[in-house]
Design an enzyme around this catalytic site. Sequence first.
Site, short mmCIF file in Angstrom:
data_model
loop_
_atom_site.label_atom_id
_atom_site.label_comp_id
_atom_site.label_asym_id
_atom_site.label_seq_id
_atom_site.Cartn_x
_atom_site.Cartn_y
_atom_site.Cartn_z
N CYS A 65 0.74 -1.18 -0.19
CA CYS A 65 0.02 0.02 -0.13
C CYS A 65 0.95 1.39 0.00
O CYS A 65 0.54 2.29 0.51
CB CYS A 65 -0.99 -0.03 1.27
SG CYS A 65 -1.94 -1.46 1.36
N LYS A 101 10.71 2.13 -9.66
CA LYS A 101 12.03 2.64 -9.57
C LYS A 101 12.71 3.17 -8.31
O LYS A 101 11.71 3.64 -7.57
CB LYS A 101 12.45 3.54 -10.48
CG LYS A 101 11.48 4.62 -11.14
CD LYS A 101 10.84 5.71 -9.97
CE LYS A 101 11.94 6.30 -9.23
NZ LYS A 101 11.28 7.05 -8.17
#
Lengths: 359, 359
Positions: free
Chosen positions: B13, B101
């Site tokens: 989450c 990333k």
Amino acid sequence: MAETPVRFGILGCANIARKVSRAIMLAPNATIHAIGSRSLEKASRFAAENGFPPSAKIYVGYEAVIDDPDVDAVYVPLPTSLHLKWAVLAAEKKKHVLLEKPVALNATELDTILEACESNGVQFMDSTMWMHHPRTAKMAEFLSDAQRFGKLKSIHSSFTYDAGPDFLKNDIRVKPDLDALGALGDAGWYCIRAILWAVNYELPKTVTALPGADFNEAGVILSCGSTLHWADGKAATFYCSFLTNLSMDIIPLGTKGTLRVHDFVVPLQEKVAPFYVSSNSRFMELALGCEPIPGEHAVTTELPQEALMVREFAGLIGSIKSGSKPEKKWPILSRKTQMVLDAVKVSIERGFKPVEVVN
Amino acid sequence: MAETPVRFGILGCANIARKVSRAIMLAPNATIHAIGSRSLEKASRFAAENGFPPSAKIYVGYEAVIDDPDVDAVYVPLPTSLHLKWAVLAAEKKKHVLLEKPVALNATELDTILEACESNGVQFMDSTMWMHHPRTAKMAEFLSDAQRFGKLKSIHSSFTYDAGPDFLKNDIRVKPDLDALGALGDAGWYCIRAILWAVNYELPKTVTALPGADFNEAGVILSCGSTLHWADGKAATFYCSFLTNLSMDIIPLGTKGTLRVHDFVVPLQEKVAPFYVSSNSRFMELALGCEPIPGEHAVTTELPQEALMVREFAGLIGSIKSGSKPEKKWPILSRKTQMVLDAVKVSIERGFKPVEVVN
């Protein structure tokens, strides 16, 4: 400005002297009194083509200009290799010196020039025009604002232009015996000054040139760059070139604000010059965008920056005539710029190794 | 898009998962099938707050998500230190992998992930959203135009933001056991990708970090920069920071053209994104100004860049279902980005010495 205008003598017919001649004529406290060139015909043509007043003296050679007792100040747009000789001779004749950049081939030469100016009580200023644009003062206000800009962390600057084949073959700025500093001395000068300006003229601790500089066959720099580093962690980078399309950027990043200017050397338009700022920026909910949109500040000026430079220089000369001392700020800025420039050159010569900037 | 939408499972989450969940729901060929979290309550709340479809499965733990046979692809926004484990496990379960990333702590880890994806025939893509904005394609057109841009000589990029005290104390991106690459992995990733994008993904020969990086007490990078150098003389510089007001710049300088974009990572506005170009610029007579004024190109998009990313990723998965091989471009770009990032990190660790980028 009820005083007598400061009377300028111009040494040589360099291309840039056309712009500065116009500036001297535009400045309310300055006038062109004389020009000297190796060729009488060339000087006469230059005077006619650039609308010199009929009273302007046309001399053969530079010596006659600095010997003229009615010349108050000289503007020296000669190749850099001639600066030492002619700036010193002019100062010794008590002429104030407005010197084109780069001011000298190195800081040692510059020191000789500055000593001559100081010991003869004449004003020295380099011809870095953008310093005198009212936009520059407005941008400096932003950078010094603790709420809007905060502490400076990083700066990037570039000055590049595509000089073209004729320039790259013939211009004095690619000739090792005339302007041996090439693109570093010409375009890099502005980047270095911009960076120093943004850090309130604190010298960097070290500079490290970027690998990959371009040189011509004679070894003159056609493009190069550098990083600059301060003890407190501030970082600067610049790139200058004769081989790249036009860019004239200063981008200082502060803890609270961002400044961008894209035409700092020569404003794209003469009478209005923009810069862009944002402060306390934030991502919006879910980072679907950012606020605020950077704001444009357009700074207008009646007189172009080069005329404001002449006005400032002539005003200092007026003060000296009234008993003031020469303003020390300008030679100090020139010297710091030259010192950093020298260090970048040494770094390039040493294979892009870090070089300490020693005062 | 008449095919069945690609069904995504979301691992965790994380805050960024809110934006990507919205993107999955916006993309016409994707849907959210499941989310897993260490806490059922947290996952349920996340699903409710982010408008998940009622059919979405709520799992405790990440394993249940990748074990669900109806999940086609996983989106992995976990801390970087967990990427290796979960991306590999997902690939082994034949799930396509959309990975946040920085994709890994280093290229060796990434290679393990990419090998797992390749040997299991699943698509890999990193979540670098701006690559998918139509503006990026328009800018690439400009950079590849021999008449308007010419040969690239220099690039500067920055991604900085003022992360604020709560982030600097608590965010995973400042924790050495979670996101050990700090600002370099988070913000620097974008700058490195931008530079590689501008040079058509040619790896630099060497990188040299800028002296003066900032670290927190645990040694995590909070700001840093680097120069990059190619064998043909191209030079790039970048600066990334958690400690500096927002900047998101790419400024490539070509022999004939100049490109500037100031919000490349997250467009300031979702539906319209500008960039600025000028070509074949020249000084006007007496250098009293310059032409042309850089032109603004505003690129509109109905879907935000993150939804376009999901659409592209899901489209590739659709092709694989129809018998195509996974698209190799995306893992290659991730790996090149990671390799340069690793080299910058090594340069910082070696006291800002030059580091070769070895493929």
